[in-house]
Write a protein that holds these residues in place. Structure first.
Motif, PDB file in Angstrom:
ATOM      1  N   ALA A 209      25.489  52.612 -42.259  1.00 57.37           N
ATOM      2  CA  ALA A 209      25.104  53.621 -43.240  1.00 57.37           C
ATOM      3  C   ALA A 209      24.933  52.968 -44.611  1.00 57.37           C
ATOM      4  CB  ALA A 209      26.169  54.703 -43.326  1.00 57.37           C
ATOM      5  N   THR A 210      23.871  53.357 -45.290  1.00 54.65           N
ATOM      6  CA  THR A 210      23.680  52.977 -46.685  1.00 54.65           C
ATOM      7  C   THR A 210      23.804  54.260 -47.500  1.00 54.65           C
ATOM      8  OG1 THR A 210      21.277  53.325 -46.781  1.00 54.65           O
ATOM      9  CG2 THR A 210      22.053  51.175 -45.934  1.00 54.65           C
ATOM     10  N   ARG A 211      23.516  54.170 -48.760  1.00 54.27           N
ATOM     11  CA  ARG A 211      23.601  55.349 -49.620  1.00 54.27           C
ATOM     12  C   ARG A 211      22.631  56.445 -49.185  1.00 54.27           C
ATOM     13  NH1 ARG A 211      20.914  57.084 -53.933  1.00 54.27           N
ATOM     14  NH2 ARG A 211      19.639  55.221 -54.117  1.00 54.27           N
ATOM     15  N   SER A 212      21.492  56.053 -48.613  1.00 54.45           N
ATOM     16  CA  SER A 212      20.472  57.050 -48.300  1.00 54.45           C
ATOM     17  C   SER A 212      19.939  57.012 -46.859  1.00 54.45           C
ATOM     18  CB  SER A 212      19.294  56.897 -49.257  1.00 54.45           C
ATOM     19  OG  SER A 212      18.722  55.612 -49.116  1.00 54.45           O
ATOM     20  N   ILE A 213      20.392  56.045 -46.069  1.00 57.39           N
ATOM     21  CA  ILE A 213      19.868  55.870 -44.713  1.00 57.39           C
ATOM     22  C   ILE A 213      21.028  55.709 -43.726  1.00 57.39           C
ATOM     23  CG2 ILE A 213      18.492  54.358 -43.208  1.00 57.39           C
ATOM     24  CD1 ILE A 213      16.717  55.666 -45.203  1.00 57.39           C
ATOM     25  N   LEU A 214      20.874  56.305 -42.537  1.00 57.50           N
ATOM     26  CA  LEU A 214      21.833  56.125 -41.449  1.00 57.50           C
ATOM     27  C   LEU A 214      21.104  55.521 -40.249  1.00 57.50           C
ATOM     28  CD1 LEU A 214      23.609  59.578 -41.653  1.00 57.50           C
ATOM     29  CD2 LEU A 214      24.612  57.387 -42.251  1.00 57.50           C
ATOM     30  N   PHE A 215      21.685  54.500 -39.669  1.00 63.25           N
ATOM     31  CA  PHE A 215      21.156  53.864 -38.466  1.00 63.25           C
ATOM     32  C   PHE A 215      22.026  54.341 -37.305  1.00 63.25           C
ATOM     33  CE2 PHE A 215      20.085  51.295 -42.074  1.00 63.25           C
ATOM     34  CZ  PHE A 215      18.763  50.936 -41.841  1.00 63.25           C
ATOM     35  N   MET A 216      21.372  54.898 -36.291  1.00 62.56           N
ATOM     36  CA  MET A 216      22.083  55.581 -35.225  1.00 62.56           C
ATOM     37  C   MET A 216      21.773  54.965 -33.863  1.00 62.56           C
ATOM     38  SD  MET A 216      23.444  58.096 -37.034  1.00 62.56           S
ATOM     39  CE  MET A 216      24.003  59.177 -35.736  1.00 62.56           C
ATOM     40  N   GLN A 217      22.710  55.143 -32.922  1.00 61.66           N
ATOM     41  CA  GLN A 217      22.496  54.811 -31.519  1.00 61.66           C
ATOM     42  C   GLN A 217      22.966  56.000 -30.696  1.00 61.66           C
ATOM     43  OE1 GLN A 217      24.656  51.233 -30.572  1.00 61.66           O
ATOM     44  NE2 GLN A 217      22.920  49.937 -31.073  1.00 61.66           N
ATOM     45  N   GLY A 218      22.292  56.218 -29.568  1.00 63.56           N
ATOM     46  CA  GLY A 218      22.681  57.336 -28.725  1.00 63.56           C
ATOM     47  C   GLY A 218      22.438  57.057 -27.255  1.00 63.56           C
ATOM     48  N   THR A 219      23.086  57.867 -26.430  1.00 64.69           N
ATOM     49  CA  THR A 219      22.986  57.755 -24.978  1.00 64.69           C
ATOM     50  C   THR A 219      22.855  59.150 -24.388  1.00 64.69           C
ATOM     51  OG1 THR A 219      24.444  55.825 -25.039  1.00 64.69           O
ATOM     52  CG2 THR A 219      24.152  56.893 -22.912  1.00 64.69           C
ATOM     53  N   LEU A 220      22.020  59.259 -23.384  1.00 62.41           N
ATOM     54  CA  LEU A 220      21.930  60.467 -22.577  1.00 62.41           C
ATOM     55  C   LEU A 220      22.492  60.138 -21.200  1.00 62.41           C
ATOM     56  CD1 LEU A 220      18.336  61.690 -23.500  1.00 62.41           C
ATOM     57  CD2 LEU A 220      20.493  62.775 -24.149  1.00 62.41           C
ATOM     58  N   ARG A 221      23.421  60.968 -20.722  1.00 64.19           N
ATOM     59  CA  ARG A 221      24.084  60.715 -19.440  1.00 64.19           C
ATOM     60  C   ARG A 221      24.143  61.987 -18.603  1.00 64.19           C
ATOM     61  NH1 ARG A 221      27.522  56.173 -19.947  1.00 64.19           N
ATOM     62  NH2 ARG A 221      27.906  55.604 -22.102  1.00 64.19           N
ATOM     63  N   VAL A 222      24.221  61.784 -17.314  1.00 65.69           N
ATOM     64  CA  VAL A 222      24.639  62.813 -16.374  1.00 65.69           C
ATOM     65  C   VAL A 222      25.858  62.220 -15.689  1.00 65.69           C
ATOM     66  CG1 VAL A 222      24.081  64.096 -14.295  1.00 65.69           C
ATOM     67  CG2 VAL A 222      22.322  63.759 -16.052  1.00 65.69           C
ATOM     68  N   GLU A 223      27.015  62.768 -16.015  1.00 65.94           N
ATOM     69  CA  GLU A 223      28.297  62.206 -15.583  1.00 65.94           C
ATOM     70  C   GLU A 223      28.351  60.741 -16.027  1.00 65.94           C
ATOM     71  OE1 GLU A 223      28.731  63.170 -11.441  1.00 65.94           O
ATOM     72  OE2 GLU A 223      28.817  65.316 -11.862  1.00 65.94           O
ATOM     73  N   ASP A 224      28.508  59.787 -15.104  1.00 73.57           N
ATOM     74  CA  ASP A 224      28.582  58.373 -15.490  1.00 73.57           C
ATOM     75  C   ASP A 224      27.231  57.665 -15.451  1.00 73.57           C
ATOM     76  OD1 ASP A 224      31.324  58.514 -15.890  1.00 73.57           O
ATOM     77  OD2 ASP A 224      31.784  57.989 -13.812  1.00 73.57           O
ATOM     78  N   ARG A 225      26.191  58.361 -15.047  1.00 73.75           N
ATOM     79  CA  ARG A 225      24.851  57.760 -14.931  1.00 73.75           C
ATOM     80  C   ARG A 225      24.129  57.812 -16.272  1.00 73.75           C
ATOM     81  NH1 ARG A 225      22.464  61.321 -11.666  1.00 73.75           N
ATOM     82  NH2 ARG A 225      20.839  62.068 -13.044  1.00 73.75           N
ATOM     83  N   VAL A 226      23.828  56.634 -16.826  1.00 71.44           N
ATOM     84  CA  VAL A 226      23.077  56.567 -18.081  1.00 71.44           C
ATOM     85  C   VAL A 226      21.605  56.802 -17.753  1.00 71.44           C
ATOM     86  CG1 VAL A 226      22.412  55.121 -20.024  1.00 71.44           C
ATOM     87  CG2 VAL A 226      24.741  54.987 -19.118  1.00 71.44           C
ATOM     88  N   CYS A 227      21.032  57.829 -18.373  1.00 70.16           N
ATOM     89  CA  CYS A 227      19.646  58.219 -18.092  1.00 70.16           C
ATOM     90  C   CYS A 227      18.680  57.755 -19.171  1.00 70.16           C
ATOM     91  CB  CYS A 227      19.564  59.729 -17.950  1.00 70.16           C
ATOM     92  SG  CYS A 227      20.642  60.341 -16.628  1.00 70.16           S
ATOM     93  N   ALA A 228      19.174  57.576 -20.393  1.00 66.10           N
ATOM     94  CA  ALA A 228      18.336  57.083 -21.495  1.00 66.10           C
ATOM     95  C   ALA A 228      19.244  56.572 -22.602  1.00 66.10           C
ATOM     96  CB  ALA A 228      17.425  58.182 -22.027  1.00 66.10           C
ATOM     97  N   VAL A 229      18.729  55.633 -23.357  1.00 62.53           N
ATOM     98  CA  VAL A 229      19.396  55.148 -24.561  1.00 62.53           C
ATOM     99  C   VAL A 229      18.379  55.179 -25.687  1.00 62.53           C
ATOM    100  CG1 VAL A 229      21.105  53.720 -23.369  1.00 62.53           C
ATOM    101  CG2 VAL A 229      18.904  52.731 -24.004  1.00 62.53           C
ATOM    102  N   GLY A 230      18.879  55.301 -26.904  1.00 63.27           N
ATOM    103  CA  GLY A 230      17.967  55.372 -28.036  1.00 63.27           C
ATOM    104  C   GLY A 230      18.591  54.849 -29.310  1.00 63.27           C
TER     105      GLY A 230
END
Length: 137
Positions: free
Chosen positions: A107-128
């Motif tokens: 995080a900076t003063r004006s910007i946030l850098f994010m990571q995310g995951t989409l799952r169904v139970e333990d199965r990772v379906c997408a990352v971003g």
């Protein structure tokens, strides 16, 4: 055949969203050790021509979830998505409960850098990965 997943019985609560998200939802929310989680029970309306969840639905859920995590991380201030890059790893079927989780990487003063995951139970379906602009800065 197993009974469909019941988010309410598992401690999830519905979240009031925008009219657009109401078209996709209901969207469910729960906090746990990983942070704020958002979920969606996959219905027929979410399918693409191949019979699995449309990538646009997955991208929308992750964008919304990362935005809410970003807002919570910076005190509820409004923000907007600058970019979102998503990699689809596994299909999601009707009846499954798709969960989005995210975190602030930097995080900076004006910007946030994010990571995310989409799952169904333990199965990772997408990352971003994405970048959010904190509005008013």
């Amino acid at each position: 055949m197993t009974a469909p997943f019941d988010p309410a019985a598992a401690g999830w609560e519905t979240v009031d969203m925008s009219e657009f998200m109401d078209l996709i939802g209901p969207v469910w929310q729960r906090a746990d050790a990983a942070g704020l989680l958002h979920g969606l029970v996959v219905e027929g309306k979410h399918r693409n021509r191949n019979g699995v969840v449309h990538g646009g639905v997955m991208a929308t859920l992750l964008d919304m979830a990362l935005g809410r995590v970003a807002a919570e991380a910076q005190g509820g201030r409004r923000q907007a998505t600058i970019s979102l890059d998503l990699q689809f790893l596994a299909p999601v079927e009707t009846g499954e409960f798709l969960v989005a989780e995210g975190r602030v990487v930097r995080a900076t003063r004006s910007i946030l850098f994010m990571q995310g995951t989409l799952r169904v139970e333990d199965r990772v379906c997408a990352v971003g990965q994405g970048v959010w602009k904190i509005l008013g800065t």
